[in-house]
Design a protein around this motif. Structure first.
Motif, short mmCIF file in Angstrom:
data_model
loop_
_atom_site.label_atom_id
_atom_site.label_comp_id
_atom_site.label_asym_id
_atom_site.label_seq_id
_atom_site.Cartn_x
_atom_site.Cartn_y
_atom_site.Cartn_z
N ASP A 196 0.83 -1.20 0.00
CA ASP A 196 0.00 0.00 0.00
C ASP A 196 0.87 1.25 0.00
N VAL A 197 2.07 1.15 0.54
CA VAL A 197 3.01 2.26 0.54
C VAL A 197 3.71 2.36 -0.80
N ILE A 198 4.23 1.25 -1.29
CA ILE A 198 4.85 1.18 -2.62
C ILE A 198 3.94 0.31 -3.47
N ARG A 199 3.15 0.94 -4.31
CA ARG A 199 2.14 0.23 -5.07
C ARG A 199 2.75 -0.47 -6.29
N PRO A 200 2.13 -1.55 -6.73
CA PRO A 200 2.54 -2.14 -8.02
C PRO A 200 2.03 -1.27 -9.17
N LEU A 201 2.62 -1.43 -10.33
CA LEU A 201 2.19 -0.65 -11.50
C LEU A 201 0.72 -0.89 -11.82
N SER A 202 0.20 -2.03 -11.44
CA SER A 202 -1.20 -2.35 -11.71
C SER A 202 -2.17 -1.63 -10.77
N ASN A 203 -1.65 -1.01 -9.71
CA ASN A 203 -2.51 -0.33 -8.74
C ASN A 203 -1.87 0.97 -8.26
N PRO A 204 -1.60 1.91 -9.16
CA PRO A 204 -0.95 3.16 -8.77
C PRO A 204 -1.91 4.07 -8.02
N ILE A 205 -1.37 5.10 -7.37
CA ILE A 205 -2.26 6.08 -6.74
C ILE A 205 -2.71 7.12 -7.76
N TYR A 206 -1.99 7.22 -8.88
CA TYR A 206 -2.38 8.12 -9.96
C TYR A 206 -1.88 7.50 -11.25
N HIS A 207 -2.73 7.48 -12.26
CA HIS A 207 -2.43 6.70 -13.46
C HIS A 207 -1.33 7.30 -14.31
N GLU A 208 -1.09 8.63 -14.18
CA GLU A 208 0.03 9.24 -14.90
C GLU A 208 1.06 9.71 -13.89
N GLY A 209 2.15 10.27 -14.40
CA GLY A 209 3.22 10.71 -13.52
C GLY A 209 2.87 11.96 -12.73
N SER A 210 3.79 12.36 -11.89
CA SER A 210 3.53 13.43 -10.94
C SER A 210 3.40 14.80 -11.59
N LEU A 211 4.07 15.03 -12.71
CA LEU A 211 4.14 16.38 -13.27
C LEU A 211 3.54 16.44 -14.67
N ALA A 212 3.01 17.61 -14.98
CA ALA A 212 2.53 17.87 -16.33
C ALA A 212 3.03 19.24 -16.76
N VAL A 213 3.40 19.36 -18.02
CA VAL A 213 3.86 20.63 -18.58
C VAL A 213 2.77 21.17 -19.49
N LEU A 214 2.32 22.39 -19.21
CA LEU A 214 1.27 23.04 -20.00
C LEU A 214 1.89 24.16 -20.82
N LYS A 215 1.33 24.40 -22.00
CA LYS A 215 1.77 25.51 -22.85
C LYS A 215 0.55 26.18 -23.47
N GLY A 216 0.71 27.44 -23.82
CA GLY A 216 -0.36 28.21 -24.44
C GLY A 216 0.03 29.67 -24.48
N ASN A 217 -0.93 30.55 -24.78
CA ASN A 217 -0.56 31.95 -24.92
C ASN A 217 -0.24 32.61 -23.58
N LEU A 218 -0.54 31.94 -22.46
CA LEU A 218 -0.15 32.47 -21.16
C LEU A 218 1.25 32.01 -20.76
N ALA A 219 1.68 30.88 -21.31
CA ALA A 219 3.01 30.33 -21.00
C ALA A 219 3.58 29.66 -22.24
N PRO A 220 4.03 30.44 -23.22
CA PRO A 220 4.50 29.85 -24.47
C PRO A 220 5.72 28.95 -24.30
N ASP A 221 6.54 29.21 -23.28
CA ASP A 221 7.70 28.36 -23.04
C ASP A 221 7.43 27.29 -21.98
N GLY A 222 6.20 27.25 -21.49
CA GLY A 222 5.82 26.17 -20.59
C GLY A 222 5.63 26.60 -19.15
N CYS A 223 4.89 25.78 -18.43
CA CYS A 223 4.71 25.90 -16.99
C CYS A 223 4.42 24.51 -16.46
#
Length: 576
Positions: A363-390
């Motif tokens: 429960d502390v270290i989950r298997p890949l089949s039972n993650p606490i979140y299906h994607e990774g911890s970070l996401a990079v967003l871009k657009g006219n407010l942050a053309p180089d990313g945030c």
């Protein structure tokens, strides 16, 4: 052994039969040493970030003696070289202002002294990347000794996580839900041993990254600071660095594209701090690996979060992570995502160091089949407010805010925000998007951890505990919530964030990685023409140098003149 004693770097100072080397030898004797102490032996620098104002490293005054013992056992000669401490809580306006200072100090200290290898003692947030950056550029054999997390906090039988629970209970106090006496109890119980934060904040993130890069002994980053195993690990670091000198195991043989891939993957799987972005970018670039924000976002899309540790998790802390098997166990769970042939300071490839690793609590270290979140911890967003990313940490925010559209409420400075945020007459709803600007690398200066803007008091009283918040600042790795950070380019240099006005509609779409202000181009062009650059805060000294040479968040915030592409690394110092 592949190196002879005559080939030791330190022999340039001590071996020649000339007047200058005679002076070097006599000064060593002045300190009570005999030539048998240092002669024909690897001299090991121990870069110690201890100070009386760094609680995370309070045990380093003792641990350095364990390192020295290991160096002596292996036939080396240890020398302790104190360096900047960078206490995350005490250093103002932000320790990030001085990360590159410590990196420069580490590089120059190693290059200018008669040393053959180095043990890097760090752990508090910026000490890990700073020491590693400097040592990479110096190019000598080096091993990183992590400070280790403190023990769990405790208040009336409840586990407290440093940072994360401070934010939570402070909001409850602002909302009138807890008393001053209860708040004092939280203060007294939240940090009850030496060691860095025991959540998976920036400190634990960066020491885990150091291990995944291959720069620590296997399992070293998970050991709690107060555990006796930390003492033994420190001694083993001392022994191992001597062997690394003889084997000529230098950073360029360890920090390869495969190692950076491993570090990035492990960071995502652990629910890492958003600060990992600027540090990973800068460390990789020092090593000549062209890591980008897009690479990090790609890893974030494909790597599940399997470490159920706060703030991404809802219960466990680093002490539990260690008992569950630690980072070796986590890496063994995700080994199919790793480059197992990457070399480590142990002298073995990563795959060899993971043999025998087990998960003791799934429960502390989950298997890949039972993650606490299906994607990774970070996401990079871009657009006219942050053309180089945030950057955003989707695993730590309320799901309802991952796709959101609402009016902006803009603050031009932290004091302005602080003066207004608790006003009962503040014109704000839970759908507003709070924006803090002029807090980036140059604007802060140093990109302070101001990005987790407090929820307005009137919104707290309505029962809400999360809102969308956008800033060119950073936030503590122990923080949580729908915070979008590191907006690049920053407002201070005229980035689009400087053009937003209160009332503008902001649209964030996390699944599609977009962030935009819904303002027509003609209006933005008019605002851009009216924009006046703010004055820099420093007119001399280190602060002036920082402001003139710091790079933007999407490039890692290193100094332009320290990056590998700027020029060749200095060679050996002249000794005449």
């Amino acid at each position: 052994m592949t190196k002879e004693t005559a080939d030791l770097r330190s022999a340039r100072w001590f071996a020649p039969d000339d007047l200058r080397s005679s002076g070097h030898r006599s000064r060593m004797m002045q300190m009570g040493y005999d030539e048998k102490d240092w002669g024909r032996k690897p001299i090991i620098a121990i870069l110690n970030t201890w100070s009386d104002l760094n609680a995370c490293h309070a045990h380093f005054k003792d641990r350095v003696e364990h390192v020295k013992r290991g160096v002596l056992q292996a036939g080396g000669f240890p020398v302790e070289l104190p360096v900047q401490s960078l206490s995350e809580s005490a250093l103002k306006p932000t320790s990030m202002l001085y990360r590159n200072f410590l990196a420069m100090e580490a590089e120059e200290l190693l290059r200018a002294h008669p040393v053959d290898g180095a043990v890097l003692m760090g752990g508090c947030d910026k000490t890990t990347p700073a020491l590693v950056m400097g040592a990479i550029s110096a190019g000598f054999p080096m091993i990183f000794l992590p400070a280790g997390p403190m023990l769990r906090g405790n208040y009336k039988g409840e586990w407290l996580g440093s940072g994360s629970d401070a934010w939570k209970y402070w909001d409850e106090r602002r909302a009138g839900a807890i008393t001053e006496e209860q708040w004092t109890g939280v203060e007294e119980g939240i940090a009850r041993s030496y060691g860095h934060c025991m959540t998976f904040g920036t400190a634990s993130t960066m020491t885990a990254i150091a291990e995944a890069l291959g720069l620590t002994l296997p399992g070293a980053s998970s050991i709690p600071a107060a555990d006796v195993n930390h003492m033994r690990m420190s001694t083993r670091c001392g022994r191992r660095i001597v062997e690394m000198v003889w084997d000529e195991l230098t950073p360029d043989k360890i920090i390869t594209p495969d190692a950076v891939h491993n570090a990035t993957t492990v960071a995502m799987a652990t629910g890492c701090s958003t600060n990992a972005v600027v540090h990973l970018l800068s460390m990789a670039r020092r090593a000549g690996v062209p890591l980008t924000l897009d690479d990090l976002d790609k890893a974030g899309r494909t790597t599940p979060v399997v470490a159920n540790i706060r703030p991404s998790g809802d219960k466990y802390l680093m002490e539990d992570f260690y008992y569950a098997g630690g980072l070796r166990a986590l890496m063994s769970e995700i080994k199919d995502l790793l480059k197992l042939d990457a070399m480590t300071v142990s002298g073995f490839p990563l795959g060899e160091t993971l043999k025998g690793a087990e998960v003791y609590n799934s429960d502390v270290i989950r298997p890949l089949s039972n993650p606490i979140y299906h994607e990774g911890s970070l996401a990079v967003l871009k657009g006219n407010l942050a053309p180089d990313g945030c950057v955003m940490k989707p695993s730590a925010c309320e799901p309802r805010l991952r796709v959101h559209e609402g009016p902006a409420l803009v603050f031009d400075s932290y004091p302005e925000m602080k003066a207004m945020i608790d006003r009962e007459d503040l014109d704000v709803t839970a759908d507003h998007v709070l924006i803090l600007r002029n807090a980036g690398p140059k604007g802060g200066p140093g990109m302070p951890e101001w990005g987790m803007l407090p929820i307005p008091k009137k919104i707290l009283k309505q029962g809400f505990r999360d809102m969308l918040r956008i800033s060119d600042a950073r936030m503590s790795g122990t923080s949580y919530g729908a915070c979008i950070l590191h907006v690049a380019p920053e407002a201070h240099v005229g980035g689009p964030l400087s053009l937003v006005r209160t009332g503008d509609i902001i649209r964030v779409d996390l699944p599609n990685r977009s962030i935009d202000m819904l303002v027509d181009e003609a209006t933005l062009a008019r605002r851009r023409a009216e924009w006046v650059a703010p004055a820099d805060k420093y007119e001399r000294g280190y602060g002036w140098m920082f402001t003139k040479h710091i790079k933007q968040a999407n490039e890692g915030c290193d100094f332009d003149f320290l990056e590998r592409e700027f020029g060749a690394t200095a060679g050996e110092p002249d000794i005449f």
